[in-house]
Scaffold this motif. Sequence first.
Motif, PDB file in Angstrom:
ATOM      1  N   SER A  31      86.793  40.172  36.414  1.00 59.68           N
ATOM      2  CA  SER A  31      85.907  39.391  35.551  1.00 59.68           C
ATOM      3  C   SER A  31      85.011  40.298  34.722  1.00 59.68           C
ATOM      4  CB  SER A  31      85.018  38.485  36.410  1.00 59.68           C
ATOM      5  OG  SER A  31      84.163  37.723  35.589  1.00 59.68           O
ATOM      6  N   LEU A  91      79.372  31.868  41.203  1.00 57.86           N
ATOM      7  CA  LEU A  91      80.429  31.969  40.181  1.00 57.86           C
ATOM      8  C   LEU A  91      79.924  32.708  38.950  1.00 57.86           C
ATOM      9  CD1 LEU A  91      82.081  28.454  40.513  1.00 57.86           C
ATOM     10  CD2 LEU A  91      83.201  30.658  40.845  1.00 57.86           C
ATOM     11  N   ASP A 120      88.518  34.730  28.238  1.00 55.01           N
ATOM     12  CA  ASP A 120      88.876  33.433  28.816  1.00 55.01           C
ATOM     13  C   ASP A 120      89.416  33.675  30.227  1.00 55.01           C
ATOM     14  OD1 ASP A 120      90.073  31.064  29.597  1.00 55.01           O
ATOM     15  OD2 ASP A 120      91.053  30.701  27.669  1.00 55.01           O
ATOM     16  N   GLU A 121      88.561  33.384  31.219  1.00 51.66           N
ATOM     17  CA  GLU A 121      88.910  33.688  32.616  1.00 51.66           C
ATOM     18  C   GLU A 121      89.367  32.438  33.363  1.00 51.66           C
ATOM     19  OE1 GLU A 121      85.558  35.801  34.272  1.00 51.66           O
ATOM     20  OE2 GLU A 121      85.873  37.534  32.971  1.00 51.66           O
ATOM     21  N   ALA A 122      90.322  31.715  32.780  1.00 54.23           N
ATOM     22  CA  ALA A 122      90.815  30.464  33.376  1.00 54.23           C
ATOM     23  C   ALA A 122      91.415  30.691  34.775  1.00 54.23           C
ATOM     24  CB  ALA A 122      91.850  29.814  32.458  1.00 54.23           C
ATOM     25  N   ARG A 140      85.249  29.833  31.413  1.00 58.16           N
ATOM     26  CA  ARG A 140      85.893  29.514  32.692  1.00 58.16           C
ATOM     27  C   ARG A 140      86.276  28.036  32.711  1.00 58.16           C
ATOM     28  NH1 ARG A 140      83.253  32.599  36.894  1.00 58.16           N
ATOM     29  NH2 ARG A 140      83.561  34.821  36.474  1.00 58.16           N
ATOM     30  N   THR A 141      87.120  27.678  33.662  1.00 55.93           N
ATOM     31  CA  THR A 141      87.480  26.278  33.858  1.00 55.93           C
ATOM     32  C   THR A 141      87.658  26.014  35.343  1.00 55.93           C
ATOM     33  OG1 THR A 141      89.170  24.597  33.447  1.00 55.93           O
ATOM     34  CG2 THR A 141      89.936  26.865  33.493  1.00 55.93           C
ATOM     35  N   GLN A 189      90.555  33.134  36.982  1.00 63.11           N
ATOM     36  CA  GLN A 189      89.689  34.079  37.682  1.00 63.11           C
ATOM     37  C   GLN A 189      89.817  33.968  39.205  1.00 63.11           C
ATOM     38  OE1 GLN A 189      86.581  33.022  39.313  1.00 63.11           O
ATOM     39  NE2 GLN A 189      86.146  35.127  39.955  1.00 63.11           N
ATOM     40  N   SER A 217      88.022  23.684  29.321  1.00 59.81           N
ATOM     41  CA  SER A 217      87.667  24.816  28.455  1.00 59.81           C
ATOM     42  C   SER A 217      88.324  24.675  27.088  1.00 59.81           C
ATOM     43  CB  SER A 217      87.977  26.156  29.110  1.00 59.81           C
ATOM     44  OG  SER A 217      89.274  26.194  29.602  1.00 59.81           O
TER      45      SER A 217
END
Length: 368
Positions: free
Chosen positions: A202, A80, A192-194, A217-218, A196, A93
């Motif tokens: 990315s 990841l 903020d790649e919530a 990320r979250t 992704q 996040s």
Amino acid sequence: MSEKKDKSKFALVRSAVQSLRAYLVPDATGMVKLDAMENPYQWPDDMIRAWLDEIRAVEMNRYPDTHAVALADRIRAVGLVPEGCELVFGNGSDELIQIIMLTVGGHGRKVLVPAPSFVMYEMIARFTDTEFVGIPLRDDFTLDAEVMIAAVRQHDPALVIFAYPNNPTGNLFDREVIIELISQCNGLVIIDEAYQIFSNASFIHELDQYDNVLVLRTLSKMGLAGLRLGYMTGQSGWLTQFEKVRLPFNINVLTQFTAEFALQHYRVFQEQAERICRERTRVERIMDSIDQVTPYPSDANFILFRCEGFDAEELFQGLLQNQVLIKNLHSPGTALENCLRVTVGKTHENEAFLNALTMLVTTDFSLL
Ligand SMILES: *Cc1c(COP(=O)(O)O)cnc(C)c1O
């Protein structure tokens, strides 16, 4: 207690907090729940069984590992984040956004964000006394490079945040424009790649090129919203500073254990995300064929759409009466006027939404 005394007591509350309203979470009892970008799928039975077996060993009497070392190792092992990446964890996040603003925001500092975007950016800015500057996106919700660059020059923000893909609009901003803004900005830029897992886009592999960029990320949107786990990475000098503000035991033992366990089965979540993306394409296509609504293209697990020629509030209420809960973003005179957002669920949930939608837009709303 007299009313006067009561009032003076609450005068203690900082004005930044007085002016806020707590984040509203609607009651979803009995509803087809398509309001919160949750993954609708459960784990396979054998995975649940293995998890139940292993969770016995978790020591609830001990404080959690403050650095969540095993979990960080797992996140790197799954790929990841690149090898060697250090991580800071948050209770979702949301908490990381709070940590970031407590660290670089505050009185006399600005956070600049394209608008509309994720509501928590503004909320956290307000209660940390950070000045929030929203810069309008174009009508199609793309970034306006010139307007953004001018705004960065004018405001010299301590922080710029891009949700990538953006919530609530669903689109990915132009990568080149973001890169240009990173180079023009003296402040810290947060990507903020919530979403992704749904987008495959990315900045995580380019972080070593910049000394002012962090990726956030979250695990929430990929299927672990109930666990509350977010992570961020970037150059370690920054992470060292954030670690001072993070409360030492913010990630509890059950979350650490379960997230690490779940990520050993990351393929399950990828497959679920693929199913969700296929459903997204199908729902988008059907919505496209309905004249009264205009869906916007999405790289996430939700679809923003605009109601054409009637009131979104009425459609929202009509859907509620049909036990379908989505998100009402309608606000008169804003870019989201007459806009609603639906999360992509399981096929039968999406069908419930599409059927109710079709029924409502082809009948007279005043009959409701
Ligand atoms: C949902 C969302 C978050 C918050 O996620 P949590 O980890 O559940 O707190 C952050 N950023 C964006 C853009 C989101 O849509």
